[in-house]
Design a protein around this motif. Structure first.
Motif, PDB file in Angstrom:
ATOM      1  N   HIS A  69      10.162 -12.194  -0.139  1.00 20.92           N
ATOM      2  CA  HIS A  69      11.055 -13.453  -0.030  1.00 20.92           C
ATOM      3  C   HIS A  69      11.144 -13.751   1.433  1.00 20.92           C
ATOM      4  CE1 HIS A  69      11.956 -12.457  -3.997  1.00 20.92           C
ATOM      5  NE2 HIS A  69      12.050 -13.592  -4.492  1.00 20.92           N
ATOM      6  N   SER A  70      10.822 -14.986   1.605  1.00 15.74           N
ATOM      7  CA  SER A  70      10.777 -15.641   3.000  1.00 15.74           C
ATOM      8  C   SER A  70      12.292 -16.351   3.071  1.00 15.74           C
ATOM      9  CB  SER A  70       9.639 -16.479   3.373  1.00 15.74           C
ATOM     10  OG  SER A  70      10.028 -17.849   2.221  1.00 15.74           O
ATOM     11  N   ASN A  71      12.822 -16.456   4.346  1.00 15.39           N
ATOM     12  CA  ASN A  71      14.169 -16.783   4.371  1.00 15.39           C
ATOM     13  C   ASN A  71      14.382 -17.967   4.950  1.00 15.39           C
ATOM     14  OD1 ASN A  71      16.973 -16.123   4.609  1.00 15.39           O
ATOM     15  ND2 ASN A  71      16.957 -14.583   5.487  1.00 15.39           N
TER      16      ASN A  71
ATOM     17  N   ARG B   6       8.210 -24.213   6.016  1.00 18.04           N
ATOM     18  CA  ARG B   6       8.319 -22.769   6.659  1.00 18.04           C
ATOM     19  C   ARG B   6       8.001 -21.828   5.786  1.00 18.04           C
ATOM     20  NH1 ARG B   6      13.382 -18.604   8.246  1.00 18.04           N
ATOM     21  NH2 ARG B   6      11.994 -17.129   9.186  1.00 18.04           N
ATOM     22  N   THR B   7       8.191 -21.896   4.509  1.00 21.43           N
ATOM     23  CA  THR B   7       7.934 -20.843   3.531  1.00 21.43           C
ATOM     24  C   THR B   7       6.405 -20.868   3.273  1.00 21.43           C
ATOM     25  OG1 THR B   7       9.938 -20.738   2.548  1.00 21.43           O
ATOM     26  CG2 THR B   7       8.299 -20.335   0.979  1.00 21.43           C
ATOM     27  N   PHE B   8       5.773 -22.142   3.208  1.00 24.22           N
ATOM     28  CA  PHE B   8       4.526 -22.122   2.856  1.00 24.22           C
ATOM     29  C   PHE B   8       3.690 -21.717   4.040  1.00 24.22           C
ATOM     30  CE2 PHE B   8       6.211 -25.432  -0.037  1.00 24.22           C
ATOM     31  CZ  PHE B   8       6.047 -24.377  -1.198  1.00 24.22           C
ATOM     32  N   VAL B   9       4.141 -22.022   5.190  1.00 23.33           N
ATOM     33  CA  VAL B   9       3.348 -21.128   6.611  1.00 23.33           C
ATOM     34  C   VAL B   9       3.569 -19.725   6.445  1.00 23.33           C
ATOM     35  CG1 VAL B   9       3.593 -21.238   9.013  1.00 23.33           C
ATOM     36  CG2 VAL B   9       3.603 -23.451   8.009  1.00 23.33           C
ATOM     37  N   SER B  10       4.835 -19.181   6.049  1.00 28.81           N
ATOM     38  CA  SER B  10       4.749 -17.807   6.065  1.00 28.81           C
ATOM     39  C   SER B  10       4.053 -17.335   5.193  1.00 28.81           C
ATOM     40  CB  SER B  10       6.154 -17.319   5.761  1.00 28.81           C
ATOM     41  OG  SER B  10       7.151 -17.817   6.402  1.00 28.81           O
TER      42      SER B  10
ATOM     43  N   HIS C 257      10.630 -13.416  12.435  1.00 26.53           N
ATOM     44  CA  HIS C 257      10.036 -12.735  11.217  1.00 26.53           C
ATOM     45  C   HIS C 257      10.436 -13.631  10.000  1.00 26.53           C
ATOM     46  CE1 HIS C 257       9.822  -9.624   8.335  1.00 26.53           C
ATOM     47  NE2 HIS C 257       8.733  -9.264   8.882  1.00 26.53           N
ATOM     48  N   TYR C 258       9.454 -13.558   8.987  1.00 27.73           N
ATOM     49  CA  TYR C 258       9.655 -14.379   7.956  1.00 27.73           C
ATOM     50  C   TYR C 258      10.733 -13.923   6.962  1.00 27.73           C
ATOM     51  CZ  TYR C 258       8.140 -10.591   4.710  1.00 27.73           C
ATOM     52  OH  TYR C 258       8.180  -9.295   3.992  1.00 27.73           O
ATOM     53  N   SER C 259      11.403 -12.848   7.332  1.00 26.59           N
ATOM     54  CA  SER C 259      12.537 -12.557   6.476  1.00 26.59           C
ATOM     55  C   SER C 259      13.889 -12.957   7.008  1.00 26.59           C
ATOM     56  CB  SER C 259      12.817 -11.027   5.917  1.00 26.59           C
ATOM     57  OG  SER C 259      12.926 -10.081   7.176  1.00 26.59           O
ATOM     58  N   SER C 260      13.871 -13.219   8.566  1.00 26.31           N
ATOM     59  CA  SER C 260      15.180 -13.772   9.022  1.00 26.31           C
ATOM     60  C   SER C 260      15.226 -15.035   8.963  1.00 26.31           C
ATOM     61  CB  SER C 260      15.158 -13.377  10.574  1.00 26.31           C
ATOM     62  OG  SER C 260      14.338 -12.437  10.887  1.00 26.31           O
ATOM     63  N   THR C 261      16.657 -15.439   9.103  1.00 22.31           N
ATOM     64  CA  THR C 261      17.103 -17.178   8.962  1.00 22.31           C
ATOM     65  C   THR C 261      16.540 -17.740  10.338  1.00 22.31           C
ATOM     66  OG1 THR C 261      19.284 -16.703   9.726  1.00 22.31           O
ATOM     67  CG2 THR C 261      19.019 -17.066   7.293  1.00 22.31           C
ATOM     68  N   LEU C 262      16.284 -18.866  10.285  1.00 20.01           N
ATOM     69  CA  LEU C 262      15.626 -19.322  11.604  1.00 20.01           C
ATOM     70  C   LEU C 262      16.330 -20.962  11.675  1.00 20.01           C
ATOM     71  CD1 LEU C 262      13.702 -19.583  13.793  1.00 20.01           C
ATOM     72  CD2 LEU C 262      12.017 -20.424  12.480  1.00 20.01           C
ATOM     73  N   ASP C 263      17.204 -21.189  12.909  1.00 20.00           N
ATOM     74  CA  ASP C 263      17.784 -22.186  13.120  1.00 20.00           C
ATOM     75  C   ASP C 263      17.016 -23.227  13.806  1.00 20.00           C
ATOM     76  OD1 ASP C 263      19.908 -23.789  12.869  1.00 20.00           O
ATOM     77  OD2 ASP C 263      21.354 -22.663  13.722  1.00 20.00           O
TER      78      ASP C 263
ATOM     79  N   THR D  84      -0.139  -7.897 -14.727  1.00 17.38           N
ATOM     80  CA  THR D  84       0.462  -7.333 -13.417  1.00 17.38           C
ATOM     81  C   THR D  84      -0.356  -7.633 -12.387  1.00 17.38           C
ATOM     82  OG1 THR D  84       1.595  -5.574 -14.750  1.00 17.38           O
ATOM     83  CG2 THR D  84       1.504  -5.422 -12.370  1.00 17.38           C
ATOM     84  N   PHE D  85      -0.017  -8.217 -11.345  1.00 19.98           N
ATOM     85  CA  PHE D  85      -0.794  -8.456 -10.075  1.00 19.98           C
ATOM     86  C   PHE D  85      -0.237  -7.816  -8.846  1.00 19.98           C
ATOM     87  CE2 PHE D  85       1.709 -12.047 -11.407  1.00 19.98           C
ATOM     88  CZ  PHE D  85       2.320 -12.305  -9.935  1.00 19.98           C
ATOM     89  N   ASP D  86      -0.584  -7.993  -7.574  1.00 20.79           N
ATOM     90  CA  ASP D  86      -0.040  -7.371  -6.457  1.00 20.79           C
ATOM     91  C   ASP D  86       1.287  -8.105  -5.923  1.00 20.79           C
ATOM     92  OD1 ASP D  86      -2.283  -5.391  -5.936  1.00 20.79           O
ATOM     93  OD2 ASP D  86      -3.457  -7.100  -6.143  1.00 20.79           O
ATOM     94  N   ILE D  87       1.024  -9.237  -5.281  1.00 20.95           N
ATOM     95  CA  ILE D  87       2.186  -9.822  -4.540  1.00 20.95           C
ATOM     96  C   ILE D  87       2.673 -11.169  -5.324  1.00 20.95           C
ATOM     97  CG2 ILE D  87       3.083 -10.570  -2.548  1.00 20.95           C
ATOM     98  CD1 ILE D  87       0.750  -8.910  -1.076  1.00 20.95           C
ATOM     99  N   HIS D  88       3.907 -11.174  -5.438  1.00 22.13           N
ATOM    100  CA  HIS D  88       4.612 -12.476  -5.761  1.00 22.13           C
ATOM    101  C   HIS D  88       5.697 -13.010  -4.532  1.00 22.13           C
ATOM    102  CE1 HIS D  88       6.528 -15.526  -7.808  1.00 22.13           C
ATOM    103  NE2 HIS D  88       6.176 -15.375  -8.974  1.00 22.13           N
ATOM    104  N   GLY D  89       5.397 -14.135  -4.260  1.00 21.45           N
ATOM    105  CA  GLY D  89       6.097 -14.783  -2.971  1.00 21.45           C
ATOM    106  C   GLY D  89       6.884 -15.845  -3.563  1.00 21.45           C
ATOM    107  N   GLY D  90       8.022 -16.341  -2.496  1.00 20.59           N
ATOM    108  CA  GLY D  90       8.707 -17.468  -2.629  1.00 20.59           C
ATOM    109  C   GLY D  90       9.828 -17.418  -1.506  1.00 20.59           C
ATOM    110  N   GLY D  91      10.501 -18.482  -1.505  1.00 23.64           N
ATOM    111  CA  GLY D  91      11.732 -18.642  -0.663  1.00 23.64           C
ATOM    112  C   GLY D  91      12.897 -17.594  -1.341  1.00 23.64           C
ATOM    113  N   SER D  92      13.789 -17.115  -0.389  1.00 25.98           N
ATOM    114  CA  SER D  92      14.783 -16.488  -0.808  1.00 25.98           C
ATOM    115  C   SER D  92      15.721 -16.844  -1.893  1.00 25.98           C
ATOM    116  CB  SER D  92      15.432 -15.608   0.206  1.00 25.98           C
ATOM    117  OG  SER D  92      16.206 -16.735   1.152  1.00 25.98           O
ATOM    118  N   ASP D  93      15.931 -18.252  -1.719  1.00 26.84           N
ATOM    119  CA  ASP D  93      16.714 -18.905  -2.760  1.00 26.84           C
ATOM    120  C   ASP D  93      16.116 -19.044  -4.076  1.00 26.84           C
ATOM    121  OD1 ASP D  93      14.533 -20.578  -2.028  1.00 26.84           O
ATOM    122  OD2 ASP D  93      15.663 -22.439  -2.338  1.00 26.84           O
TER     123      ASP D  93
END
Ligand code: AMP
Ligand code: ZN
Length: 498
Positions: free
Chosen positions: A275-277, A49-53, A324-330, A239-248
């Motif tokens: 941060h993706s949830n 899920r995180t990598f798809v986001s 949305h990527y920032s919401s948890t998903l069950d 310094t670059f633009d965007i850093h991402g990863g899972g919220s954990d």
């Protein structure tokens, strides 16, 4: 004019905890760094899920006209268990392989799964084990700047000093220093640290540790957080633009990354943190270490107690993007069944949109209302995606567009009220968002099943021949041929080719 000049993009920045207007450092270039997988076992569907986001983030930035350098690392060293053993090495023992064979095996598996989910490969995929000199250099810079100290061959980051010199520490995770939990990944050498909040940036290897390198301090290995600081700096700059990863990963990983970059380079690595949830299973975070996981292949094959059947990868991708990527998903069987229907509805309108991309009509009287509706909906796709990559709302707009496409298909008279320009915009927007931005595609036909069906027809033809029903046997052969399937009768029976 590039699309990003027309459509301003807003990103929820975890650092400021607010939605901000995105400003690239050096447009049209963008540096995007995403923490990749730890390759000691198969990825679970939560990781996917995180990598798809972030695949959608990469795709949309590119769609807007940015030239994105997307760096996603492979963690193949430094991930320790609570007892200090390296996860890779432990798995290597269990599977009786070299640690690097383990890393390669699970990297290959990860790539395969990413391809199945139709995620684009990153521009650079650096491995931690291939960047040991860069990590050693960074440790040295941290020591030289007074933020690292050596103890018995290991080097620790002096968190307390950093926190007192600058106001940066804790900003991302919202933790204050005195609240900091001790970091489990370095529990082993707690007594060497000057302060419990310090963390290891280089660790001396003990005898059983197989993954080890020479360094000025000891034969050892880098701390887990260091690889991302060293590799993002190497490929994207200080310094670059965007850093991402899972919220954990916000704490301790990203908080410590920021501290290391400041300690070594005097500045924070990224302007925007995303941060993706988490993906949940039965309301609980899916996690490798808790065993509460489903692998992608279990989901494809229906091989899990949590689901009633197998789901195709695009249905699962659709399911991810409905939130949305920032919401948890069950994850649940019911939700996947609903996603299966939704995905089919979206896909069914795709060939109609494809045809419109090349449309040429001679609209006599323009239907102003319908034209305006189409223009507004097309524009709305950009507005939703520019609102912090809201795939959920974008899909809702795409469903509205699909209804118009179906109406046009069923009632071609509507075409006479639209100009070629409107139709092309409609077709291009729909195909562009469904395929290029959301990365949904038609599933490849399952040729193995087609093969089974042909075998049944060959058998029926055999029976027809045995009954001297030549008309039926010829009919089967000719109709298969008309569909591009040739059958040949030989000594060893009948074979076919597609
Ligand atoms: P790992 O291989 O454990 O380092 O995780 C790889 C990526 O997957 C990281 O960005 C994690 O934050 C993310 N991740 C781990 N568990 C989940 C989950 N249940 N849902 C979504 N993302 C996850
Ligand atoms: Zn990282």
């Amino acid at each position: 004019m590039r699309k990003y000049e027309k459509y301003p993009l807003y990103i929820h920045n975890s650092l400021s905890r607010s939605k901000e207007l995105f400003k690239a450092i050096n447009p049209p270039h963008i540096g995007l760094y995403v923490c990749g997988p730890t390759v000691y076992s198969d990825v679970h569907i939560g990781n996917c899920r995180t990598f798809v986001s972030f695949d959608v983030v990469f795709r949309y930035l590119s769609h807007l006209g940015y030239q994105v350098r997307y760096v996603r690392n492979i963690t193949d060293v430094g991930h320790l268990l609570d007892d200090g053993e390296d996860r890779m090495a432990k798995r290597a023992k269990v599977e009786q392989l070299e640690p690097m064979e383990i890393a390669q095996k699970y990297t290959n598996g990860f790539h395969k799964v990413m391809e199945i989910f139709n995620t684009l490969p990153p521009s650079i995929e650096p491995q931690a084990s291939g960047h040991i000199p860069e990590q050693i250099e960074m440790v040295q810079a941290i020591i030289d700047n007074g933020y690292g100290y050596e103890k018995n061959g290991s080097v620790y980051f002096n968190t307390r000093k950093f926190a007192s010199d600058s106001s940066v520490y804790g900003n991302l995770s919202g933790r204050v220093l005195d609240d900091l939990l001790q970091e489990t990944r370095t529990l082993k050498n707690q007594d060497e640290k000057e302060d419990p909040a310090d963390f290891a940036i280089w660790m001396k290897a003990d005898d059983r540790h197989i993954m080890r390198w020479n360094s000025p301090w000891s034969v050892g290995f880098p701390g887990w957080h260091l690889e991302c600081s060293a590799m993002s700096t190497k490929y994207l700059g200080k310094t670059f633009d965007i850093h991402g990863g899972g919220s954990d990963l916000k704490f301790p990983h990203h908080e410590n990354e920021i501290a290391q970059n400041n300690g070594a380079c005097g500045c924070s690595p990224a302007n925007y943190w995303m941060h993706s949830n988490m993906l949940l299973l039965n309301g609980k975070k899916m996690s490798k270490s808790d065993g509460n996981t489903i692998t992608p292949h279990q989901l494809f094959d229906g091989n899990s107690e949590h689901i009633s059947k197998g789901y195709d990868p695009m249905t699962i991708r659709f399911f991810f993007l409905q939130a949305h990527y920032s919401s948890t998903l069950d994850l649940s069987d019911t939700a996947l069944q609903a996603a299966e229907k939704g995905y089919k509805r979206l896909l069914n309108a795709l060939p109609i949109a494809e045809r419109l991309k090349d449309a040429s009509v001679d609209g006599k009287t323009v239907d102003e209302e319908l034209t305006q509706k189409i223009k507004d909906l097309c524009n709305q796709c950009y507005i939703e995606m520019c609102n912090d990559f809201n795939t959920a709302k974008t899909m809702a707009v795409l469903f509205e567009i699909s209804s118009i496409l179906n109406e046009i298909d069923q009632n071609p008279k509507l075409l006479t009220g639209l100009t070629t320009e409107t139709l092309v915009e409609l077709g291009e927007t729909y195909v562009g968002f469904v395929e290029d931005v959301l990365g949904l595609k038609k599933e490849a036909e399952d040729t193995s099943k087609i093969g089974d069906v042909i075998e049944i027809l060959i058998q029926l033809r055999q029976e027809a021949r045995a009954n001297k029903n030549w008309a039926l046997s010829d009919q089967i052969r000719d109709q298969l041929l008309a569909s591009g399937i040739t059958i040949k009768d030989g000594k060893d029976g009948t074979t076919f080719s597609l």
